[in-house]
Motif scaffolding. Sequence first.
Motif, PDB file in Angstrom:
ATOM      1  N   TYR A 135       9.112  17.336  -9.276  1.00  0.00           N
ATOM      2  CA  TYR A 135       9.471  16.158 -10.070  1.00  0.00           C
ATOM      3  C   TYR A 135      10.849  16.337 -10.697  1.00  0.00           C
ATOM      4  CZ  TYR A 135       9.549  12.898 -13.968  1.00  0.00           C
ATOM      5  OH  TYR A 135       9.928  11.932 -14.854  1.00  0.00           O
ATOM      6  N   TYR A 136      11.084  17.497 -11.257  1.00  0.00           N
ATOM      7  CA  TYR A 136      12.376  17.744 -11.894  1.00  0.00           C
ATOM      8  C   TYR A 136      13.506  17.842 -10.866  1.00  0.00           C
ATOM      9  CZ  TYR A 136       9.696  18.379 -16.114  1.00  0.00           C
ATOM     10  OH  TYR A 136       8.857  18.167 -17.170  1.00  0.00           O
ATOM     11  N   GLU A 165       0.828  -1.205   0.000  1.00  0.00           N
ATOM     12  CA  GLU A 165       0.000   0.000   0.000  1.00  0.00           C
ATOM     13  C   GLU A 165       0.864   1.258   0.000  1.00  0.00           C
ATOM     14  OE1 GLU A 165      -2.437  -0.572   3.444  1.00  0.00           O
ATOM     15  OE2 GLU A 165      -3.956  -1.707   2.343  1.00  0.00           O
ATOM     16  N   THR A 166       1.944   1.250   0.779  1.00  0.00           N
ATOM     17  CA  THR A 166       2.863   2.382   0.820  1.00  0.00           C
ATOM     18  C   THR A 166       3.528   2.575  -0.536  1.00  0.00           C
ATOM     19  OG1 THR A 166       3.267   1.997   3.159  1.00  0.00           O
ATOM     20  CG2 THR A 166       4.879   3.350   1.987  1.00  0.00           C
ATOM     21  N   TRP A 167       3.927   1.487  -1.169  1.00  0.00           N
ATOM     22  CA  TRP A 167       4.561   1.556  -2.488  1.00  0.00           C
ATOM     23  C   TRP A 167       3.601   2.143  -3.518  1.00  0.00           C
ATOM     24  CZ3 TRP A 167       3.577  -0.942  -7.180  1.00  0.00           C
ATOM     25  CH2 TRP A 167       4.561  -0.795  -8.146  1.00  0.00           C
ATOM     26  N   ILE A 168       2.343   1.692  -3.474  1.00  0.00           N
ATOM     27  CA  ILE A 168       1.330   2.209  -4.409  1.00  0.00           C
ATOM     28  C   ILE A 168       1.142   3.709  -4.215  1.00  0.00           C
ATOM     29  CG2 ILE A 168      -1.154   2.201  -4.930  1.00  0.00           C
ATOM     30  CD1 ILE A 168       0.225  -0.115  -6.200  1.00  0.00           C
ATOM     31  N   LYS A 169       1.036   4.155  -2.971  1.00  0.00           N
ATOM     32  CA  LYS A 169       0.857   5.589  -2.701  1.00  0.00           C
ATOM     33  C   LYS A 169       2.039   6.392  -3.205  1.00  0.00           C
ATOM     34  CE  LYS A 169      -2.056   4.867   1.336  1.00  0.00           C
ATOM     35  NZ  LYS A 169      -2.140   4.933   2.787  1.00  0.00           N
ATOM     36  N   THR A 170       3.259   5.873  -3.001  1.00  0.00           N
ATOM     37  CA  THR A 170       4.464   6.562  -3.462  1.00  0.00           C
ATOM     38  C   THR A 170       4.483   6.642  -4.986  1.00  0.00           C
ATOM     39  OG1 THR A 170       5.672   5.769  -1.543  1.00  0.00           O
ATOM     40  CG2 THR A 170       6.988   6.559  -3.385  1.00  0.00           C
ATOM     41  N   MET A 171       4.156   5.553  -5.645  1.00  0.00           N
ATOM     42  CA  MET A 171       4.163   5.539  -7.115  1.00  0.00           C
ATOM     43  C   MET A 171       3.092   6.474  -7.662  1.00  0.00           C
ATOM     44  SD  MET A 171       6.688   3.836  -8.040  1.00  0.00           S
ATOM     45  CE  MET A 171       6.357   3.866  -9.782  1.00  0.00           C
ATOM     46  N   ASN A 172       1.926   6.505  -7.043  1.00  0.00           N
ATOM     47  CA  ASN A 172       0.876   7.412  -7.494  1.00  0.00           C
ATOM     48  C   ASN A 172       1.319   8.866  -7.367  1.00  0.00           C
ATOM     49  OD1 ASN A 172      -0.941   5.451  -8.246  1.00  0.00           O
ATOM     50  ND2 ASN A 172      -2.030   5.455  -6.304  1.00  0.00           N
ATOM     51  N   TYR A 173       2.012   9.184  -6.278  1.00  0.00           N
ATOM     52  CA  TYR A 173       2.493  10.549  -6.071  1.00  0.00           C
ATOM     53  C   TYR A 173       3.535  10.907  -7.128  1.00  0.00           C
ATOM     54  CZ  TYR A 173       4.474  14.636  -3.796  1.00  0.00           C
ATOM     55  OH  TYR A 173       4.929  15.900  -3.523  1.00  0.00           O
ATOM     56  N   ARG A 174       4.447   9.982  -7.403  1.00  0.00           N
ATOM     57  CA  ARG A 174       5.471  10.237  -8.425  1.00  0.00           C
ATOM     58  C   ARG A 174       4.843  10.440  -9.793  1.00  0.00           C
ATOM     59  NH1 ARG A 174      10.092   5.802  -6.796  1.00  0.00           N
ATOM     60  NH2 ARG A 174      10.725   6.826  -4.876  1.00  0.00           N
ATOM     61  N   LEU A 175       3.848   9.602 -10.115  1.00  0.00           N
ATOM     62  CA  LEU A 175       3.173   9.750 -11.409  1.00  0.00           C
ATOM     63  C   LEU A 175       2.422  11.068 -11.491  1.00  0.00           C
ATOM     64  CD1 LEU A 175       1.878   6.126 -11.974  1.00  0.00           C
ATOM     65  CD2 LEU A 175       3.667   7.311 -13.253  1.00  0.00           C
ATOM     66  N   LEU A 177       3.273  13.859  -9.972  1.00  0.00           N
ATOM     67  CA  LEU A 177       4.281  14.892 -10.188  1.00  0.00           C
ATOM     68  C   LEU A 177       4.751  14.914 -11.637  1.00  0.00           C
ATOM     69  CD1 LEU A 177       6.529  14.572  -7.007  1.00  0.00           C
ATOM     70  CD2 LEU A 177       4.803  16.310  -7.479  1.00  0.00           C
ATOM     71  N   GLU A 178       4.966  13.731 -12.186  1.00  0.00           N
ATOM     72  CA  GLU A 178       5.424  13.650 -13.570  1.00  0.00           C
ATOM     73  C   GLU A 178       4.350  14.175 -14.525  1.00  0.00           C
ATOM     74  OE1 GLU A 178       7.009  10.308 -16.758  1.00  0.00           O
ATOM     75  OE2 GLU A 178       6.578   9.736 -14.692  1.00  0.00           O
ATOM     76  N   HIS A 179       3.125  13.781 -14.295  1.00  0.00           N
ATOM     77  CA  HIS A 179       2.029  14.179 -15.181  1.00  0.00           C
ATOM     78  C   HIS A 179       1.793  15.687 -15.158  1.00  0.00           C
ATOM     79  CE1 HIS A 179      -1.651  13.813 -17.467  1.00  0.00           C
ATOM     80  NE2 HIS A 179      -2.273  14.513 -16.544  1.00  0.00           N
ATOM     81  N   THR A 180       1.939  16.291 -13.999  1.00  0.00           N
ATOM     82  CA  THR A 180       1.697  17.730 -13.879  1.00  0.00           C
ATOM     83  C   THR A 180       2.935  18.554 -14.203  1.00  0.00           C
ATOM     84  OG1 THR A 180       2.222  17.678 -11.515  1.00  0.00           O
ATOM     85  CG2 THR A 180      -0.095  17.423 -12.146  1.00  0.00           C
TER      86      THR A 180
END
Length: 54
Positions: free
Chosen positions: A46-47, A26-36, A38-41
């Motif tokens: 992110y940079y 669950e922690t990994w999923i939350k981290t990946m969602n946050y990274r995505l 940042l990348e998407h926006t």
Amino acid sequence: MKNENTMNPQAYTCTNVLNKKLQEFETWIKTMNYRLLLEHTHSNEYYKRNQLYL
């Protein structure tokens, strides 16, 4: 699964291991969602995270 009460110590240990793995996932999923996000926006954060330090 988190509220199971078992009399078998081996099953109890197995349940604890599964709960821990589930929390890690669950922690990994939350981290990946946050990274995505940042990348998407195209966020400055992110940079900054992906900047190479020479």
